[in-house]
Design an enzyme around this catalytic site. Structure first.
Site, PDB file in Angstrom:
ATOM      1  N   LYS A   1     -15.058 -16.110 -10.413  1.00  0.00           N
ATOM      2  CA  LYS A   1     -14.385 -14.820 -10.569  1.00  0.00           C
ATOM      3  C   LYS A   1     -15.409 -13.727 -10.871  1.00  0.00           C
ATOM      4  O   LYS A   1     -15.293 -12.599 -10.393  1.00  0.00           O
ATOM      5  CB  LYS A   1     -13.334 -14.923 -11.683  1.00  0.00           C
ATOM      6  CG  LYS A   1     -12.587 -13.629 -11.904  1.00  0.00           C
ATOM      7  CD  LYS A   1     -11.343 -13.769 -12.750  1.00  0.00           C
ATOM      8  CE  LYS A   1     -10.670 -12.408 -12.891  1.00  0.00           C
ATOM      9  NZ  LYS A   1      -9.465 -12.392 -13.668  1.00  0.00           N
TER      10      LYS A   1
ATOM     11  N   ASN B   1       1.739   3.002  -2.580  1.00  0.00           N
ATOM     12  CA  ASN B   1       1.150   3.941  -3.551  1.00  0.00           C
ATOM     13  C   ASN B   1      -0.160   4.530  -3.033  1.00  0.00           C
ATOM     14  O   ASN B   1      -0.441   5.715  -3.263  1.00  0.00           O
ATOM     15  CB  ASN B   1       0.956   3.257  -4.909  1.00  0.00           C
ATOM     16  CG  ASN B   1       2.246   3.231  -5.712  1.00  0.00           C
ATOM     17  OD1 ASN B   1       2.694   4.261  -6.204  1.00  0.00           O
ATOM     18  ND2 ASN B   1       2.858   2.058  -5.822  1.00  0.00           N
TER      19      ASN B   1
ATOM     20  N   HIS C   1       2.720   0.581 -13.230  1.00  0.00           N
ATOM     21  CA  HIS C   1       3.532  -0.611 -13.467  1.00  0.00           C
ATOM     22  C   HIS C   1       5.006  -0.208 -13.412  1.00  0.00           C
ATOM     23  O   HIS C   1       5.396   0.792 -14.030  1.00  0.00           O
ATOM     24  CB  HIS C   1       3.185  -1.200 -14.844  1.00  0.00           C
ATOM     25  CG  HIS C   1       3.907  -2.466 -15.122  1.00  0.00           C
ATOM     26  ND1 HIS C   1       3.534  -3.677 -14.568  1.00  0.00           N
ATOM     27  CD2 HIS C   1       5.006  -2.720 -15.883  1.00  0.00           C
ATOM     28  CE1 HIS C   1       4.373  -4.620 -14.982  1.00  0.00           C
ATOM     29  NE2 HIS C   1       5.267  -4.069 -15.777  1.00  0.00           N
TER      30      HIS C   1
ATOM     31  N   MET D   1      -3.225  -7.364  -6.976  1.00  0.00           N
ATOM     32  CA  MET D   1      -2.499  -8.467  -7.620  1.00  0.00           C
ATOM     33  C   MET D   1      -3.407  -9.388  -8.433  1.00  0.00           C
ATOM     34  O   MET D   1      -3.183 -10.595  -8.482  1.00  0.00           O
ATOM     35  CB  MET D   1      -1.734  -9.273  -6.554  1.00  0.00           C
ATOM     36  CG  MET D   1      -0.639  -8.480  -5.864  1.00  0.00           C
ATOM     37  SD  MET D   1       0.491  -7.682  -7.023  1.00  0.00           S
ATOM     38  CE  MET D   1       1.346  -9.132  -7.637  1.00  0.00           C
TER      39      MET D   1
ATOM     40  N   GLY E   1       0.773  -1.243   0.000  1.00  0.00           N
ATOM     41  CA  GLY E   1       0.000   0.000   0.000  1.00  0.00           C
ATOM     42  C   GLY E   1       0.798   1.283   0.000  1.00  0.00           C
ATOM     43  O   GLY E   1       0.273   2.339   0.372  1.00  0.00           O
TER      44      GLY E   1
HETATM   45  C1  GRF Z   1       4.252  -1.251  -7.156  1.00  0.00           C
HETATM   46  O1  GRF Z   1       5.578  -1.518  -7.547  1.00  0.00           O
HETATM   47  C2  GRF Z   1       3.393  -1.035  -8.368  1.00  0.00           C
HETATM   48  O2  GRF Z   1       4.073  -0.472  -9.441  1.00  0.00           O
HETATM   49  C3  GRF Z   1       2.967  -2.446  -8.716  1.00  0.00           C
HETATM   50  O3  GRF Z   1       2.799  -3.089  -7.495  1.00  0.00           O
HETATM   51  C4  GRF Z   1       3.591  -2.451  -6.496  1.00  0.00           C
HETATM   52  C5  GRF Z   1       2.648  -2.050  -5.413  1.00  0.00           C
HETATM   53  O4  GRF Z   1       3.312  -1.507  -4.291  1.00  0.00           O
HETATM   54  N1  GRF Z   1       1.781  -2.435  -9.542  1.00  0.00           N
HETATM   55  P1  GRF Z   1       2.473  -0.844  -3.123  1.00  0.00           P
HETATM   56  O5  GRF Z   1       1.482  -1.890  -2.643  1.00  0.00           O
HETATM   57  O6  GRF Z   1       1.781   0.365  -3.669  1.00  0.00           O
HETATM   58  O7  GRF Z   1       3.488  -0.510  -2.071  1.00  0.00           O
END
Ligand code: GRF
Length: 210
Positions: free
Chosen positions: A67, A16, A111, A92, A14
């Site tokens: 799903k 981001n 990404h 994920m 988390g």
């Molecule tokens: C990040 O590297 C993002 O680019 C990828 O998954 C990771 C997530 O990290 N999609 P966080 O959970 O935001 O720390």
């Protein structure tokens, strides 16, 4: 202009989500987090926003027979909170066309590579294996492919000789935390238009208004 409502989908750390939350708190991003949805009850992402009065929902795949039913539950939760933009922040799972069609042009992902290089899993490791000298991160709109939608922002990050996947991931992550709130802000300020694969970004008018 009313603030756009974000629905943030997470599975893990988390960081981001934290960067977006911090940008909103600091007034750098005019948006509201309407709901955070995790498919993992243990996600650190959920802990990060505890006590801030942000609605959260844990929607686990294993609780549903299919799903589609799992994704229907996610869409229901997003709609319940009147979400304008779905922000994938370390979620994920690949969303199926069903979800994407509910929010056309309104799902963003980050990404950790310069797409279209190294889509999918372990992009930092892919970059090291390929031997590129520059990689980075990409914020893009989500389409029905994997990491294949129209690109909103990209930023380059150097690869160093002694990098491991972990050190490279850390250097990229630092840039992600700047780039993602910025891209979300462009959407929230109605500055993004999509022409085919190309995302055009309108200049901010003086005073930040359009
Ligand atoms: C990040 O590297 C993002 O680019 C990828 O998954 C990771 C997530 O990290 N999609 P966080 O959970 O935001 O720390």
């Amino acid at each position: 202009m009313p603030k756009k409502v974000l629905g943030v989908l997470v599975s893990g750390r988390g960081s981001n989500l934290q960067a977006i939350f911090d940008a909103i708190s600091a007034g750098r991003l005019k948006a509201k987090i309407g709901v955070v949805i995790s498919d993992n009850p243990q996600a650190l992402a959920l802990k990060r926003i505890e006590g801030f009065n942000i609605p959260t929902a844990v929607i686990e795949k294993k609780a549903y027979a299919s799903k589609l039913q799992f994704e229907q539950a996610i869409v229901k939760e997003l709609n319940l909170h009147h979400v304008d933009l779905v922000v994938l922040a370390g979620f994920m799972r690949i969303l199926s066309p069903f979800v994407i069609q509910q929010f056309p042009g309104r799902i963003m992902n980050i990404h950790p590579s310069l797409l279209p290089s190294f889509p999918g899993l372990n992009p930092q490791q892919q970059a090291l294996q390929h031997g590129v000298k520059v990689t980075g991160c990409t914020v893009h709109l989500v389409d029905e492919g994997t990491d294949s939608g129209p690109i909103i922002l990209q930023e380059a990050v150097p690869v160093l000789d002694d990098d491991t996947p972990e050190t490279l991931a850390g250097r990229i992550l630092h840039v992600e935390h700047i780039l993602y709130p910025r891209a979300v802000g462009l959407f929230c300020d109605d500055r993004i238009t999509v022409e085919g694969r190309r995302v055009k970004i309108r200049e901010a008018a003086e005073g930040g208004k359009l």
